[in-house]
Enzyme design. Structure first.
Site, PDB file in Angstrom:
ATOM      1  N   ARG A  24       0.826  -1.209   0.000  1.00 27.80           N
ATOM      2  CA  ARG A  24       0.000   0.000   0.000  1.00 27.80           C
ATOM      3  C   ARG A  24       0.862   1.263   0.000  1.00 27.80           C
ATOM      4  O   ARG A  24       0.989   1.944  -1.009  1.00 27.80           O
ATOM      5  CB  ARG A  24      -0.950  -0.018   1.217  1.00 27.80           C
ATOM      6  CG  ARG A  24      -2.110   0.996   1.122  1.00 27.80           C
ATOM      7  CD  ARG A  24      -1.747   2.397   1.550  1.00 27.80           C
ATOM      8  NE  ARG A  24      -1.284   2.493   2.926  1.00 27.80           N
ATOM      9  CZ  ARG A  24      -0.808   3.594   3.462  1.00 27.80           C
ATOM     10  NH1 ARG A  24      -0.699   4.708   2.727  1.00 27.80           N
ATOM     11  NH2 ARG A  24      -0.357   3.615   4.711  1.00 27.80           N
ATOM     12  N   ASP A  25       1.496   1.549   1.108  1.00 30.49           N
ATOM     13  CA  ASP A  25       2.305   2.759   1.221  1.00 30.49           C
ATOM     14  C   ASP A  25       3.507   2.712   0.291  1.00 30.49           C
ATOM     15  O   ASP A  25       3.948   3.731  -0.235  1.00 30.49           O
ATOM     16  CB  ASP A  25       2.763   2.920   2.672  1.00 30.49           C
ATOM     17  CG  ASP A  25       3.305   4.303   2.970  1.00 30.49           C
ATOM     18  OD1 ASP A  25       3.073   5.221   2.170  1.00 30.49           O
ATOM     19  OD2 ASP A  25       3.956   4.470   4.006  1.00 30.49           O
ATOM     20  N   HIS A 217       6.412   4.500  12.612  1.00 31.79           N
ATOM     21  CA  HIS A 217       6.444   4.479  11.145  1.00 31.79           C
ATOM     22  C   HIS A 217       7.435   5.547  10.697  1.00 31.79           C
ATOM     23  O   HIS A 217       7.104   6.729  10.610  1.00 31.79           O
ATOM     24  CB  HIS A 217       5.028   4.785  10.619  1.00 31.79           C
ATOM     25  CG  HIS A 217       4.893   4.729   9.137  1.00 31.79           C
ATOM     26  ND1 HIS A 217       4.109   3.793   8.504  1.00 31.79           N
ATOM     27  CD2 HIS A 217       5.402   5.504   8.142  1.00 31.79           C
ATOM     28  CE1 HIS A 217       4.141   3.984   7.194  1.00 31.79           C
ATOM     29  NE2 HIS A 217       4.927   5.032   6.954  1.00 31.79           N
ATOM     30  N   HIS A 219      10.276   7.190   8.025  1.00 32.03           N
ATOM     31  CA  HIS A 219      10.848   7.299   6.694  1.00 32.03           C
ATOM     32  C   HIS A 219      12.340   7.604   6.851  1.00 32.03           C
ATOM     33  O   HIS A 219      12.766   8.163   7.860  1.00 32.03           O
ATOM     34  CB  HIS A 219      10.143   8.393   5.884  1.00 32.03           C
ATOM     35  CG  HIS A 219       8.784   7.993   5.415  1.00 32.03           C
ATOM     36  ND1 HIS A 219       8.393   8.077   4.103  1.00 32.03           N
ATOM     37  CD2 HIS A 219       7.712   7.488   6.083  1.00 32.03           C
ATOM     38  CE1 HIS A 219       7.144   7.650   3.975  1.00 32.03           C
ATOM     39  NE2 HIS A 219       6.712   7.287   5.173  1.00 32.03           N
ATOM     40  N   CYS A 250       5.137   9.642  -0.124  1.00 33.54           N
ATOM     41  CA  CYS A 250       3.803  10.160   0.138  1.00 33.54           C
ATOM     42  C   CYS A 250       3.402  11.040  -1.036  1.00 33.54           C
ATOM     43  O   CYS A 250       4.097  12.001  -1.351  1.00 33.54           O
ATOM     44  CB  CYS A 250       3.765  10.975   1.433  1.00 33.54           C
ATOM     45  SG  CYS A 250       2.157  11.720   1.770  1.00 33.54           S
ATOM     46  N   ASN A 259      10.127   4.498   2.887  1.00 30.10           N
ATOM     47  CA  ASN A 259       9.962   3.988   4.235  1.00 30.10           C
ATOM     48  C   ASN A 259      11.214   3.247   4.693  1.00 30.10           C
ATOM     49  O   ASN A 259      12.064   2.862   3.888  1.00 30.10           O
ATOM     50  CB  ASN A 259       8.797   2.990   4.274  1.00 30.10           C
ATOM     51  CG  ASN A 259       7.463   3.636   4.024  1.00 30.10           C
ATOM     52  OD1 ASN A 259       6.898   4.274   4.908  1.00 30.10           O
ATOM     53  ND2 ASN A 259       6.936   3.461   2.815  1.00 30.10           N
TER      54      ASN A 259
END
Length: 308
Positions: A24-25, A217, A219, A250, A259
């Site tokens: 997803r991300d 989370h 980055h 993003c 990430n």
């Protein structure tokens, strides 16, 4: 394949849950549309590597994230064992409707800790975002779904600069009050350093939000993701978000790069004797395969070292 030497350190958990966000991300920021069959194969390979929580897609409107327009089709193509959690991101009640139709059992919502990002990402204000989230969370809980809450821009915002600690705590505490079982603290543009991580976790604890409901989370924009993660583990956090091969970014924040790579995380945790259940060799092979599909090298330093 080389493995890290295991030397445990005091003050760390025995086991860490890796919340894999690659499908997803990781993929949402790819310009070229990835075929749904490739996405499904990616998820299956991640599961075979031992990852038990894989965020698969998002039911965001296709206009905003075209890469994820095939969310329902992807979920239909998946055949995962019952031991694998497959949450999806939903932006609002309409996204929840689609998730429920697809038989999803776990969702995540995406909140902002800053006014500007709330406007750009959610077309809302910092306070009004909860008016949108409240019915979505309530309906999801009533349907028996688990709900995770992401808090983005926890440490820095590309438009506003430094983010007030109390503001982040207020957003996180409100999501917990609404019923989120887990809060993922996002360093969306990768600017955090360990002292900030300690301060935020401590402030949330003082507000009644303990480490048992927190995830981190990070980055890796400034190369701090692993240091920040280790700091969070020392503070009692046991769930870490990461993305296979370091995929991600993003679409609403251009300064947000990839990430934390799952392989880099697993190498560190393996070396510390912390259990994850992940087979690093299979995971590296998966990221090498995915890099071939995308036509670009993996950003993971461990993938580069072991597959180079």
């Amino acid at each position: 394949m080389r493995k890290p030497q295991r030397v445990p350190a005091e003050g760390l958990p025995d086991r860490v849950t890796i919340y894999e966000v690659g499908p997803r991300d990781g993929l949402q920021n790819e310009a070229a549309i990835v075929d749904v069959a490739v996405k499904a194969e990616f998820v299956h390979r991640l599961a075979e590597a031992g990852l038990t929580t894989i965020e698969t897609t998002s039911f965001v409107h296709p206009k905003w994230v075209p890469q994820l327009a095939d969310a329902a089709e992807l979920l239909t193509a998946l055949d995962l064992p019952s031991t694998v959690r497959a949450p999806v991101l939903v932006p609002n009640e309409r996204g929840l409707d689609r998730a429920l139709e697809a038989g999803v059992r776990e969702i995540a919502i995406f909140a902002s800790a800053t006014e500007t990002f709330a406007k750009k990402n959610l077309n809302s204000t910092l306070d009004d975002q909860f008016t949108m989230f409240a019915p979505t969370i309530r309906r999801a809980l009533d349907a028996g779904l688990a709900v995770r809450g992401y808090v983005s821009m926890c440490y820095g915002d590309p438009w506003e600069g430094d983010v007030d600690l109390d503001q982040v705590v207020r957003v996180g505490a409100r999501l917990a009050e609404l019923g989120c079982h887990e809060l993922s603290l996002g360093d969306t543009i990768g600017v955090a350093t360990p002292g900030q991580v300690i301060d935020l976790i401590g402030a949330l604890g003082q507000a009644g939000v303990g480490t048992e409901v927190l995830a981190v989370h990070f980055h890796d924009t400034y190369g701090q993701a692993l240091a920040n993660t280790l700091t969070a583990l020392r503070e009692g956090v046991t769930t870490v978000d990461s993305s296979a091969g370091g995929l991600g970014g993003c679409p609403y924040a251009e300064s947000a790069t990839g990430n934390l790579a799952t392989e880099d995380l697993v190498w560190q945790l393996d070396g510390l004797g912390i259990e994850t259940g992940v087979d690093l060799a299979k995971l590296v092979a998966t990221s090498v395969w995915m890099a071939e599909q995308l036509g670009k090298p993996s950003a993971s330093r461990v993938v580069q070292a072991l597959a180079g």
